[in-house]
Design a protein around this motif. Structure first.
Motif, PDB file in Angstrom:
ATOM      1  N   HIS A   1       0.830  -1.203   0.000  1.00 29.50           N
ATOM      2  CA  HIS A   1       0.000   0.000   0.000  1.00 29.50           C
ATOM      3  C   HIS A   1       0.870   1.260   0.000  1.00 29.50           C
ATOM      4  CE1 HIS A   1      -4.064  -1.596   0.232  1.00 29.50           C
ATOM      5  NE2 HIS A   1      -3.653  -2.493   1.116  1.00 29.50           N
ATOM      6  N   ARG A   2       2.027   1.164   0.637  1.00 32.78           N
ATOM      7  CA  ARG A   2       2.945   2.308   0.670  1.00 32.78           C
ATOM      8  C   ARG A   2       3.875   2.324  -0.549  1.00 32.78           C
ATOM      9  NH1 ARG A   2       5.830   1.184   6.044  1.00 32.78           N
ATOM     10  NH2 ARG A   2       7.254   2.743   5.195  1.00 32.78           N
ATOM     11  N   ARG A   3       3.746   1.274  -1.380  1.00 34.58           N
ATOM     12  CA  ARG A   3       4.571   1.151  -2.592  1.00 34.58           C
ATOM     13  C   ARG A   3       6.069   1.161  -2.262  1.00 34.58           C
ATOM     14  NH1 ARG A   3      -0.067   3.907  -4.416  1.00 34.58           N
ATOM     15  NH2 ARG A   3      -0.856   3.171  -6.445  1.00 34.58           N
ATOM     16  N   LYS A   4       6.438   0.484  -1.192  1.00 33.94           N
ATOM     17  CA  LYS A   4       7.847   0.406  -0.820  1.00 33.94           C
ATOM     18  C   LYS A   4       8.577  -0.573  -1.738  1.00 33.94           C
ATOM     19  CE  LYS A   4       9.560   0.533   3.260  1.00 33.94           C
ATOM     20  NZ  LYS A   4      10.263   1.824   3.229  1.00 33.94           N
ATOM     21  N   LYS A   5       9.774  -0.209  -2.108  1.00 35.94           N
ATOM     22  CA  LYS A   5      10.605  -1.058  -2.973  1.00 35.94           C
ATOM     23  C   LYS A   5      11.409  -2.002  -2.077  1.00 35.94           C
ATOM     24  CE  LYS A   5      10.735   2.295  -6.751  1.00 35.94           C
ATOM     25  NZ  LYS A   5       9.860   3.361  -6.193  1.00 35.94           N
ATOM     26  N   THR A   6      10.753  -3.101  -1.709  1.00 37.91           N
ATOM     27  CA  THR A   6      11.352  -4.071  -0.800  1.00 37.91           C
ATOM     28  C   THR A   6      11.925  -5.250  -1.585  1.00 37.91           C
ATOM     29  OG1 THR A   6       9.216  -5.170  -0.501  1.00 37.91           O
ATOM     30  CG2 THR A   6       9.771  -3.412   1.055  1.00 37.91           C
TER      31      THR A   6
ATOM     32  N   LEU B   1       3.767  -5.599 -12.207  1.00 35.15           N
ATOM     33  CA  LEU B   1       3.991  -4.897 -10.949  1.00 35.15           C
ATOM     34  C   LEU B   1       4.266  -3.418 -11.185  1.00 35.15           C
ATOM     35  CD1 LEU B   1       6.136  -7.567  -9.098  1.00 35.15           C
ATOM     36  CD2 LEU B   1       3.878  -6.763  -8.389  1.00 35.15           C
ATOM     37  N   GLY B   2       5.010  -3.132 -12.264  1.00 30.56           N
ATOM     38  CA  GLY B   2       5.281  -1.739 -12.591  1.00 30.56           C
ATOM     39  C   GLY B   2       4.006  -0.962 -12.840  1.00 30.56           C
ATOM     40  N   ARG B   3       3.041  -1.597 -13.539  1.00 30.63           N
ATOM     41  CA  ARG B   3       1.766  -0.924 -13.798  1.00 30.63           C
ATOM     42  C   ARG B   3       0.965  -0.747 -12.505  1.00 30.63           C
ATOM     43  NH1 ARG B   3       1.707  -4.358 -18.384  1.00 30.63           N
ATOM     44  NH2 ARG B   3       0.293  -5.808 -17.308  1.00 30.63           N
ATOM     45  N   LEU B   4       0.925  -1.806 -11.691  1.00 34.25           N
ATOM     46  CA  LEU B   4       0.128  -1.748 -10.468  1.00 34.25           C
ATOM     47  C   LEU B   4       0.702  -0.750  -9.463  1.00 34.25           C
ATOM     48  CD1 LEU B   4      -0.786  -5.456  -9.580  1.00 34.25           C
ATOM     49  CD2 LEU B   4      -2.391  -3.576  -9.866  1.00 34.25           C
ATOM     50  N   LEU B   5       1.996  -0.898  -9.179  1.00 38.28           N
ATOM     51  CA  LEU B   5       2.607  -0.100  -8.117  1.00 38.28           C
ATOM     52  C   LEU B   5       3.016   1.287  -8.591  1.00 38.28           C
ATOM     53  CD1 LEU B   5       4.766  -2.933  -6.489  1.00 38.28           C
ATOM     54  CD2 LEU B   5       2.526  -2.080  -5.772  1.00 38.28           C
ATOM     55  N   GLY B   6       3.124   1.455  -9.888  1.00 43.51           N
ATOM     56  CA  GLY B   6       3.476   2.759 -10.423  1.00 43.51           C
ATOM     57  C   GLY B   6       2.290   3.618 -10.781  1.00 43.51           C
ATOM     58  N   SER B   7       1.090   3.099 -10.578  1.00 46.09           N
ATOM     59  CA  SER B   7      -0.112   3.864 -10.924  1.00 46.09           C
ATOM     60  C   SER B   7      -0.356   4.958  -9.896  1.00 46.09           C
ATOM     61  CB  SER B   7      -1.331   2.932 -10.968  1.00 46.09           C
ATOM     62  OG  SER B   7      -1.551   2.343  -9.694  1.00 46.09           O
ATOM     63  N   PRO B   8      -0.960   6.076 -10.313  1.00 42.17           N
ATOM     64  CA  PRO B   8      -1.252   7.159  -9.365  1.00 42.17           C
ATOM     65  C   PRO B   8      -2.419   6.786  -8.452  1.00 42.17           C
ATOM     66  CG  PRO B   8      -2.152   7.683 -11.525  1.00 42.17           C
ATOM     67  CD  PRO B   8      -1.373   6.410 -11.707  1.00 42.17           C
ATOM     68  N   GLY B   9      -2.496   7.470  -7.353  1.00 39.64           N
ATOM     69  CA  GLY B   9      -3.617   7.265  -6.448  1.00 39.64           C
ATOM     70  C   GLY B   9      -3.383   6.098  -5.505  1.00 39.64           C
ATOM     71  N   PRO B  10      -4.230   5.967  -4.471  1.00 41.52           N
ATOM     72  CA  PRO B  10      -4.087   4.886  -3.490  1.00 41.52           C
ATOM     73  C   PRO B  10      -4.237   3.511  -4.140  1.00 41.52           C
ATOM     74  CG  PRO B  10      -5.620   6.575  -2.714  1.00 41.52           C
ATOM     75  CD  PRO B  10      -5.367   6.857  -4.151  1.00 41.52           C
ATOM     76  N   LEU B  11      -3.525   2.536  -3.592  1.00 44.99           N
ATOM     77  CA  LEU B  11      -3.632   1.164  -4.071  1.00 44.99           C
ATOM     78  C   LEU B  11      -4.817   0.499  -3.375  1.00 44.99           C
ATOM     79  CD1 LEU B  11      -1.804  -0.601  -5.995  1.00 44.99           C
ATOM     80  CD2 LEU B  11      -0.870  -1.615  -3.914  1.00 44.99           C
TER      81      LEU B  11
END
Length: 349
Positions: free
Chosen positions: A256-261, A278-288
């Motif tokens: 949810h915080r889009r941390k690069k773990t 993953l790039g599309r999901l986590l790189g999208s704007p707005g809350p996950l």
């Protein structure tokens, strides 16, 4: 070498034994603070509620202070010699958590509000500063023949912590894919400084105060850094798949915080299609959304990111064990350090 400690125990028992030897001095140090940061520090350490009412809640397991004590016993010195080092490290660790929660915007830690959420950002920053200063002072006044060397080592560690945290913050602004994306090597360098450095310091400071030989101190420090990397990886795993009842944080909190773990970065390195998704999901704007977070976790696991991370943590623990067994250390204390590292590794299992 002969040991100055009592009978050896299980990993939880070792934590309790070390905490019992350190906590009185830790409480005395915190009691010296101004009343406002004193209450907030006590809250962060789990000693009281936000209103100051004494609490029996958890302030963490005390792994860093335990490693400081055990490493000192491993060089044949009494546990009492490690107390100033253990207190200093615990204070610095607590400072780093208080400030880290502010920077990350985390509202919950260990099943309760974070310090900034409970008391406000400004007072939390001041409390972190107070803990920082108190940690350095605690080690400085310990004195002794090797006190200056210990303070210098702590100062170097603080530089590493700031470097690692700065890298972690910059990761948030870097893309998920393409030029400038965060790679596994970038992650390891960040984690070595942000997490590994303080555990390395924890295992070095007591032996430094005891006058241990530089090669022995170096081996203990390196073992601590390897354990720090392993613990960071386990935290990454728990940040995606951990039980909220155990972690005190929401499920999939790091996604949810889009941390690069590490699990996410490993999945992207292992599987090109997973990297695109993953790039599309986590790189999208707005809350996950909850659904998207669940989808991202499934993609990471399916691409092998979870297994890669767990195996990486196991390799770091093995590397730490190799550092310890290469030196002429007190065997029972060394076994306790290894048992402690395996116990924390099993938090993910």
């Amino acid at each position: 070498m002969t040991t100055h400690a009592g009978p050896r125990t299980t990993a939880p028992g070792a934590l309790a034994r070390c905490r019992a030897s350190v906590e009185p001095a830790l409480r005395a140090a915190v009691a010296s603070l101004h009343p406002q940061p004193r209450r907030m520090a006590s809250f962060s350490l789990g000693w009281c509620d936000a209103d100051g009412t004494p609490s029996t809640g958890s302030g963490g397991k005390g792994v860093r202070q335990a490693l400081a004590v055990l490493a000192t016993e491993a060089v044949g010195a009494p546990a009492e010699l490690a107390v100033p080092a253990a207190v200093a490290v615990e204070l610095i660790h607590t400072f780093s958590l208080v400030h880290d929660d502010i920077m990350d915007g985390d509202e919950r830690r260990r099943h309760r509000d974070t310090v900034w959420k409970a008391f406000g950002t400004g007072p939390a920053v001041l409390t972190g500063d107070a803990l920082f200063a108190l940690g350095v002072r605690t080690l400085a006044v310990a004195g002794g023949e090797h006190g200056a060397t210990a303070v210098c080592r702590l100062a170097e560690t603080l530089g590493d912590l700031v470097h690692g945290q700065a890298d972690d913050l910059l990761f948030e602004t870097r893309p998920w894919t393409g030029p400038g994306a965060v790679g596994l090597a970038d992650y390891r360098a960040m984690a070595d400084r942000k997490t590994g450095a303080l555990l390395g310091c924890a295992m070095a400071l007591g032996p430094v105060l005891a006058g241990a030989a530089p090669p022995v101190v170096g081996a203990l420090s390196e073992a601590g850094r390897q354990l720090g990397l392993a613990f960071q990886v386990v935290d990454d795993l728990l940040g995606i798949w951990g039980d909220p009842q155990a972690t005190g944080k929401p499920v999939h909190s790091d996604l949810h915080r889009r941390k690069k773990t590490l699990p996410v970065l490993a999945a992207m390195a292992l599987d090109e299609k997973a990297a695109e998704r993953l790039g599309r999901l986590l790189g999208s704007p707005g809350p996950l959304s909850t659904t998207d977070a669940e989808r991202a976790a499934a993609i990471v696991e399916g691409a092998g990111g979870r297994d890669f991370a767990l195996e990486d943590a196991r390799r770091q623990v093995a590397a730490a064990r190799d550092c310890l067994t290469a030196m002429p250390l007190e065997e029972s204390a060394t076994r306790e350090i290894v048992a402690l590292s395996e116990y924390f590794l099993d938090r993910q299992l």
